[in-house]
Design a protein around this motif. Structure first.
Motif, PDB file in Angstrom:
ATOM      1  N   ARG A   2       4.858 -21.851 -16.293  1.00  0.00           N
ATOM      2  CA  ARG A   2       4.035 -22.997 -15.894  1.00  0.00           C
ATOM      3  C   ARG A   2       4.780 -23.840 -14.873  1.00  0.00           C
ATOM      4  O   ARG A   2       4.209 -24.280 -13.874  1.00  0.00           O
ATOM      5  CB  ARG A   2       3.671 -23.810 -17.132  1.00  0.00           C
ATOM      6  CG  ARG A   2       2.747 -24.981 -16.837  1.00  0.00           C
ATOM      7  CD  ARG A   2       2.378 -25.743 -18.073  1.00  0.00           C
ATOM      8  NE  ARG A   2       3.599 -26.164 -18.745  1.00  0.00           N
ATOM      9  CZ  ARG A   2       3.708 -26.394 -20.046  1.00  0.00           C
ATOM     10  NH1 ARG A   2       2.670 -26.246 -20.818  1.00  0.00           N
ATOM     11  NH2 ARG A   2       4.841 -26.778 -20.572  1.00  0.00           N
ATOM     12  N   GLU A   3       6.088 -24.070 -15.105  1.00  0.00           N
ATOM     13  CA  GLU A   3       6.890 -24.867 -14.179  1.00  0.00           C
ATOM     14  C   GLU A   3       6.998 -24.214 -12.808  1.00  0.00           C
ATOM     15  O   GLU A   3       7.150 -24.887 -11.795  1.00  0.00           O
ATOM     16  CB  GLU A   3       8.283 -25.098 -14.760  1.00  0.00           C
ATOM     17  CG  GLU A   3       8.294 -26.028 -15.950  1.00  0.00           C
ATOM     18  CD  GLU A   3       9.670 -26.164 -16.568  1.00  0.00           C
ATOM     19  OE1 GLU A   3      10.667 -25.785 -15.927  1.00  0.00           O
ATOM     20  OE2 GLU A   3       9.735 -26.653 -17.705  1.00  0.00           O
ATOM     21  N   GLY A   5       4.582 -22.680 -11.440  1.00  0.00           N
ATOM     22  CA  GLY A   5       3.268 -22.718 -10.826  1.00  0.00           C
ATOM     23  C   GLY A   5       2.407 -21.495 -11.110  1.00  0.00           C
ATOM     24  O   GLY A   5       1.361 -21.311 -10.496  1.00  0.00           O
ATOM     25  N   VAL A   6       2.844 -20.664 -12.038  1.00  0.00           N
ATOM     26  CA  VAL A   6       2.047 -19.486 -12.396  1.00  0.00           C
ATOM     27  C   VAL A   6       0.793 -19.954 -13.126  1.00  0.00           C
ATOM     28  O   VAL A   6       0.874 -20.723 -14.077  1.00  0.00           O
ATOM     29  CB  VAL A   6       2.858 -18.517 -13.288  1.00  0.00           C
ATOM     30  CG1 VAL A   6       1.994 -17.380 -13.790  1.00  0.00           C
ATOM     31  CG2 VAL A   6       4.072 -17.994 -12.532  1.00  0.00           C
ATOM     32  N   ASN A   7      -0.370 -19.495 -12.685  1.00  0.00           N
ATOM     33  CA  ASN A   7      -1.610 -19.916 -13.355  1.00  0.00           C
ATOM     34  C   ASN A   7      -2.430 -18.735 -13.882  1.00  0.00           C
ATOM     35  O   ASN A   7      -3.445 -18.921 -14.529  1.00  0.00           O
ATOM     36  CB  ASN A   7      -2.454 -20.797 -12.440  1.00  0.00           C
ATOM     37  CG  ASN A   7      -2.877 -20.086 -11.169  1.00  0.00           C
ATOM     38  OD1 ASN A   7      -2.666 -18.894 -11.005  1.00  0.00           O
ATOM     39  ND2 ASN A   7      -3.474 -20.846 -10.270  1.00  0.00           N
ATOM     40  N   ILE A   8      -1.979 -17.503 -13.585  1.00  0.00           N
ATOM     41  CA  ILE A   8      -2.641 -16.308 -14.125  1.00  0.00           C
ATOM     42  C   ILE A   8      -1.624 -15.174 -14.181  1.00  0.00           C
ATOM     43  O   ILE A   8      -0.753 -15.071 -13.313  1.00  0.00           O
ATOM     44  CB  ILE A   8      -3.878 -15.894 -13.281  1.00  0.00           C
ATOM     45  CG1 ILE A   8      -4.659 -14.772 -13.992  1.00  0.00           C
ATOM     46  CG2 ILE A   8      -3.493 -15.535 -11.871  1.00  0.00           C
ATOM     47  CD1 ILE A   8      -6.027 -14.486 -13.384  1.00  0.00           C
ATOM     48  N   TYR A  39      -2.176 -19.037 -23.358  1.00  0.00           N
ATOM     49  CA  TYR A  39      -3.273 -20.001 -23.522  1.00  0.00           C
ATOM     50  C   TYR A  39      -2.724 -21.407 -23.765  1.00  0.00           C
ATOM     51  O   TYR A  39      -3.181 -22.377 -23.157  1.00  0.00           O
ATOM     52  CB  TYR A  39      -4.175 -19.578 -24.683  1.00  0.00           C
ATOM     53  CG  TYR A  39      -5.277 -20.563 -24.959  1.00  0.00           C
ATOM     54  CD1 TYR A  39      -6.441 -20.561 -24.204  1.00  0.00           C
ATOM     55  CD2 TYR A  39      -5.142 -21.525 -25.958  1.00  0.00           C
ATOM     56  CE1 TYR A  39      -7.443 -21.477 -24.436  1.00  0.00           C
ATOM     57  CE2 TYR A  39      -6.140 -22.448 -26.203  1.00  0.00           C
ATOM     58  CZ  TYR A  39      -7.296 -22.426 -25.446  1.00  0.00           C
ATOM     59  OH  TYR A  39      -8.280 -23.340 -25.675  1.00  0.00           O
ATOM     60  N   ASN A  41      -0.157 -22.681 -22.772  1.00  0.00           N
ATOM     61  CA  ASN A  41       0.479 -23.230 -21.579  1.00  0.00           C
ATOM     62  C   ASN A  41      -0.454 -23.259 -20.373  1.00  0.00           C
ATOM     63  O   ASN A  41      -0.022 -23.462 -19.246  1.00  0.00           O
ATOM     64  CB  ASN A  41       1.745 -22.433 -21.257  1.00  0.00           C
ATOM     65  CG  ASN A  41       2.864 -22.800 -22.196  1.00  0.00           C
ATOM     66  OD1 ASN A  41       3.512 -23.823 -22.008  1.00  0.00           O
ATOM     67  ND2 ASN A  41       3.065 -22.014 -23.233  1.00  0.00           N
ATOM     68  N   GLY A  42      -1.756 -23.073 -20.631  1.00  0.00           N
ATOM     69  CA  GLY A  42      -2.743 -23.196 -19.573  1.00  0.00           C
ATOM     70  C   GLY A  42      -2.689 -22.091 -18.535  1.00  0.00           C
ATOM     71  O   GLY A  42      -3.094 -22.295 -17.389  1.00  0.00           O
ATOM     72  N   ILE A  43      -2.208 -20.914 -18.936  1.00  0.00           N
ATOM     73  CA  ILE A  43      -2.101 -19.800 -18.007  1.00  0.00           C
ATOM     74  C   ILE A  43      -3.198 -18.788 -18.331  1.00  0.00           C
ATOM     75  O   ILE A  43      -3.318 -18.336 -19.468  1.00  0.00           O
ATOM     76  CB  ILE A  43      -0.703 -19.150 -18.086  1.00  0.00           C
ATOM     77  CG1 ILE A  43       0.364 -20.189 -17.713  1.00  0.00           C
ATOM     78  CG2 ILE A  43      -0.615 -17.932 -17.174  1.00  0.00           C
ATOM     79  CD1 ILE A  43       1.792 -19.732 -17.937  1.00  0.00           C
ATOM     80  N   ALA A  44      -3.990 -18.464 -17.329  1.00  0.00           N
ATOM     81  CA  ALA A  44      -5.090 -17.521 -17.510  1.00  0.00           C
ATOM     82  C   ALA A  44      -4.554 -16.090 -17.594  1.00  0.00           C
ATOM     83  O   ALA A  44      -3.432 -15.809 -17.170  1.00  0.00           O
ATOM     84  CB  ALA A  44      -6.081 -17.637 -16.356  1.00  0.00           C
TER      85      ALA A  44
END
Length: 95
Positions: A2-3, A5-8, A39, A41-44
């Motif tokens: 997450r830090e 910037g990974v989002n998927i 999930y 950590n808000g990562i798709a």
């Protein structure tokens, strides 16, 4: 992640042997843990099929699924796309 910037993430591409360690055995605990962590950590997740590399039990049971080079050499299992997907024994085990 997450830090950074990974989002998927693409998950499970070569996981057939992890998900199905034996012909009659299934293991999803590790996958559930990873999915929960992503999930939380808000990562798709882009969930792939694990069929790109067959598990050792399948190649031992059906060596005919292994690729053969033009000079007739049978390739060892374990690599990417190391199976003949048009055989019934493969399609029957990937459903």
């Amino acid at each position: 992640m997450r830090e950074a910037g990974v989002n998927i993430v693409n998950l499970g591409i070569f996981s057939w042997a992890q998900v199905q360690p034996a012909a009659d055995e299934w293991s999803f605990d590790w996958l559930d843990d990873v999915l929960d962590l992503l999930y939380d950590n808000g990562i798709a997740v882009d969930l792939a099929t694990g069929t790109a590399s067959p598990p050792p039990w399948l190649t031992a049971l059906h060596p005919e699924i292994l690729p053969v080079t033009a000079d007739g050499r049978v390739l060892s299992p374990g690599g990417r796309q190391q199976l003949a997907t048009d055989l019934a024994c493969v399609s029957g085990n990937t459903r």
